[in-house]
Motif scaffolding. Structure first.
Motif, mmCIF file in Angstrom:
data_model
loop_
_atom_site.group_PDB
_atom_site.id
_atom_site.type_symbol
_atom_site.label_atom_id
_atom_site.label_comp_id
_atom_site.label_asym_id
_atom_site.label_seq_id
_atom_site.Cartn_x
_atom_site.Cartn_y
_atom_site.Cartn_z
ATOM 1 N N PHE A 172 0.706 -1.160 0.085
ATOM 2 C CA PHE A 172 -0.035 0.151 0.033
ATOM 3 C C PHE A 172 0.782 1.289 -0.012
ATOM 4 C CE2 PHE A 172 -3.301 -2.824 1.824
ATOM 5 C CZ PHE A 172 -4.275 -2.602 0.588
ATOM 6 N N GLN A 173 2.109 1.212 0.721
ATOM 7 C CA GLN A 173 2.693 2.192 0.951
ATOM 8 C C GLN A 173 3.466 2.792 -0.511
ATOM 9 O OE1 GLN A 173 3.336 4.454 3.035
ATOM 10 N NE2 GLN A 173 5.305 5.744 2.183
ATOM 11 N N MET A 174 3.786 1.651 -1.327
ATOM 12 C CA MET A 174 4.260 1.866 -2.477
ATOM 13 C C MET A 174 3.468 2.327 -3.662
ATOM 14 S SD MET A 174 6.605 -1.793 -2.910
ATOM 15 C CE MET A 174 6.935 -1.193 -4.670
ATOM 16 N N LYS A 228 2.106 9.142 6.473
ATOM 17 C CA LYS A 228 2.440 9.205 7.850
ATOM 18 C C LYS A 228 1.598 7.815 8.524
ATOM 19 C CE LYS A 228 3.338 14.062 7.860
ATOM 20 N NZ LYS A 228 2.951 15.404 8.373
ATOM 21 N N TYR A 229 0.425 7.798 8.256
ATOM 22 C CA TYR A 229 -0.177 6.839 8.803
ATOM 23 C C TYR A 229 0.313 5.489 8.437
ATOM 24 C CZ TYR A 229 -4.271 3.675 10.147
ATOM 25 O OH TYR A 229 -5.123 2.854 10.693
ATOM 26 N N THR A 238 1.909 2.696 11.335
ATOM 27 C CA THR A 238 1.491 1.394 11.433
ATOM 28 C C THR A 238 2.406 0.516 11.218
ATOM 29 O OG1 THR A 238 -0.755 2.232 10.683
ATOM 30 C CG2 THR A 238 -0.564 -0.197 10.644
ATOM 31 N N MET A 239 3.246 0.544 10.248
ATOM 32 C CA MET A 239 4.564 -0.258 9.962
ATOM 33 C C MET A 239 5.266 -0.356 11.117
ATOM 34 S SD MET A 239 5.161 0.798 5.928
ATOM 35 C CE MET A 239 6.493 -0.349 5.842
ATOM 36 N N THR A 240 5.715 0.799 11.966
ATOM 37 C CA THR A 240 6.569 0.753 12.844
ATOM 38 C C THR A 240 5.924 -0.048 14.147
ATOM 39 O OG1 THR A 240 7.524 3.149 12.131
ATOM 40 C CG2 THR A 240 7.852 2.304 14.492
ATOM 41 N N LEU A 263 -6.946 9.919 15.247
ATOM 42 C CA LEU A 263 -6.023 11.152 14.909
ATOM 43 C C LEU A 263 -6.069 11.438 13.454
ATOM 44 C CD1 LEU A 263 -3.281 10.579 17.469
ATOM 45 C CD2 LEU A 263 -5.087 12.143 17.477
ATOM 46 N N VAL A 264 -5.920 10.366 12.541
ATOM 47 C CA VAL A 264 -5.724 10.678 11.189
ATOM 48 C C VAL A 264 -7.014 11.317 10.483
ATOM 49 C CG1 VAL A 264 -5.513 9.262 8.907
ATOM 50 C CG2 VAL A 264 -3.805 8.991 10.858
ATOM 51 N N LEU A 265 -8.200 10.786 10.999
ATOM 52 C CA LEU A 265 -9.338 11.193 10.349
ATOM 53 C C LEU A 265 -9.783 12.585 10.854
ATOM 54 C CD1 LEU A 265 -11.496 7.995 10.446
ATOM 55 C CD2 LEU A 265 -10.542 8.816 8.512
#
Length: 461
Positions: A283-285, A302-303, A307-309, A455-457
């Protein structure tokens, strides 16, 4: 209205151009032909059409947005379909309409008259194609109206900090390339661009198109150059990206903490974390391919990174917890602080209990078990102590315990059994520590995913 041209007029008239039908069908056609011949007999389209060369020629500009063809965020290019209307006064193209049968206006090719060199300053088209060669409307008082459609590619500074909930401000700056403000006075006809005939775009919503007139003095020249700038206010329709990029990411993120709920003996705890991490990388790619390579990271990016971290941390913790779970019989006993913190408080907080226990009842059985482990040999039952006491106090004349070899064998078997029970007890305690830690981290990471999503929404709103 006559039925045809007289022989005298037909003999004295010059040869008709290609765009005029052969033969005159009425008086109106004869007057229009004569008017065209008289107007352009001594006319030159190369000179600015003013009687006083010291005065500026007023040119009025109006832009109608018809369609947004494409917004290339990666290359920062906006492709749009515009209708450009220019109006000015040509002092050399006036006539008395009563002398030409009441003809008030004619439509002729735009190449016949002088045209202002109004271009799009921030164009990004490698071919530099201008407006289409359409006709102009020439009126008897010298006013010229030129409507021409154009497909323009303009550079637009794209800010993707809040993608896919972002909005863009794309500017379309029109001005003369060679005439300064003392020669052409460019003005906007309306305060906004015309959006009456705009075709709705599936990705972008147009909020407005205000127009402003600017007078700029460039470094190359001392004369002022006026321009008209249309600011196109766009807002992205985020539903496509929400359903195709954001919601799958949120669902995958909520799937990651469930790796702590898997039994350690299943062998799939680490595999689940790695699979979720690979899915988020894909998804990031997809997001990175469509975004410009700038320093501003989009909100959805950033989300993804957060999330990956989190999933990387959860996978590392899963490996640590599995190591605790698979402690062998030779492991050290659980330290008192870990027994008090993890097996008492955290187990009660996370409702981790054995069969027959309840997460709401006090841990009396566990306290008794710990007390036994402290008082004597861990895992030794009261019955074994009674048997041992009976063996130690067994009278020699009533049993066979006085045989030393038999006594040593029984003691050896009892010691092995006690050591085996103690090892099982230590292993069970470490497994329970791992289970409590699994449950604690599962709820912790669930809370983290929920807070990140909110937070994202909230930031997007």
């Amino acid at each position: 209205e006559g039925s045809g041209c007289t022989p005298a007029l037909a003999a004295t008239a010059p040869p008709a151009p290609l765009w005029v039908p052969a033969g005159c069908r009425g008086a109106q056609g004869r007057f229009a032909y004569a008017l065209l011949h008289d107007l352009f007999a001594n006319y030159s389209s190369a000179l600015r059409p003013v009687e006083d060369t010291e005065r500026a020629l007023n040119v009025t500009l109006q832009v109608t947005l018809s369609q947004i063809i494409d917004m290339d965020e990666r290359n920062q290019v906006l492709t749009s379909y515009l209708w450009v209307r220019q109006a000015w006064l040509d002092a050399h193209l006036t006539w008395d309409k009563d002398a030409y049968g009441g003809i008030d206006s004619i439509r002729i090719p735009s190449s016949y008259v002088w045209r202002p060199d109004i271009i799009l300053y921030n164009t990004a088209d490698d071919r530099f194609s201008g407006s289409m060669e359409t006709n102009v409307v020439l009126r008897s008082d010298g006013h010229i109206l030129w409507d021409s459609p154009a497909i323009t590619k303009s550079s637009c500074k794209v800010d993707v900090s809040y993608f896919p909930f972002d909005g863009q401000r794309c500017r379309l700056t029109f001005g003369s390339w060679t005439y300064n403000g003392n020669q052409i006075d460019l003005r906007n006809q309306l305060d906004t661009g015309d959006l009456t005939d705009f075709v709705e775009n599936v990705e972008w919503e147009v909020l407005g198109m205000p127009a402003t007139r600017n007078i700029i003095t460039y470094g190359c020249c001392s004369e002022p150059y006026p321009d008209v700038t249309y600011t196109l206010l766009l807002r992205r329709r985020a539903s496509f990206y929400v359903f195709n990029l954001l919601l799958p990411c949120i669902m995958v993120s909520f799937l990651a903490p469930l790796g702590f709920y898997l039994p350690a003996d299943s062998g799939e705890k680490v595999s689940l974390g790695v699979t979720v991490l690979l899915a988020l990388t894909v998804f990031q790619m997809l997001v990175a391919e469509s975004m410009p390579p700038s320093e501003s990271v989009p909100l959805i990016g950033k989300y993804y990174i957060a999330t990956m971290t989190m999933i990387t941390a959860s996978t590392a913790l899963t490996i640590f917890i599995m190591n605790v779970h698979h402690c062998g019989p030779g492991a050290r006993p659980v330290p008192p602080w870990a027994r008090r913190l993890i097996l008492h408080h955290m187990a009660r907080l996370c409702c981790v209990y054995e069969v027959g226990e309840s997460c709401k009842s006090p841990r009396r059985a566990l306290g008794r078990q710990v007390g036994r482990g402290d008082a004597g040999v861990p895992g030794e039952s009261p019955g074994e102590r009674e048997v041992g006491a009976e063996v130690e106090g067994c009278p020699r004349d009533r049993c066979l315990c006085h045989h030393n070899s038999l006594l040593r064998n029984v003691g050896y078997i009892a010691g092995c059994f006690r050591r085996h029970r103690a090892a099982q007890h230590r292993t069970g305690e470490w497994k329970k520590v791992a289970k409590v830690m699994d449950r604690f981290f599962m709820w912790t990471f669930f809370l983290m995913v929920f807070l990140m999503s909110v937070l994202v929404l909230g930031k997007a709103a």
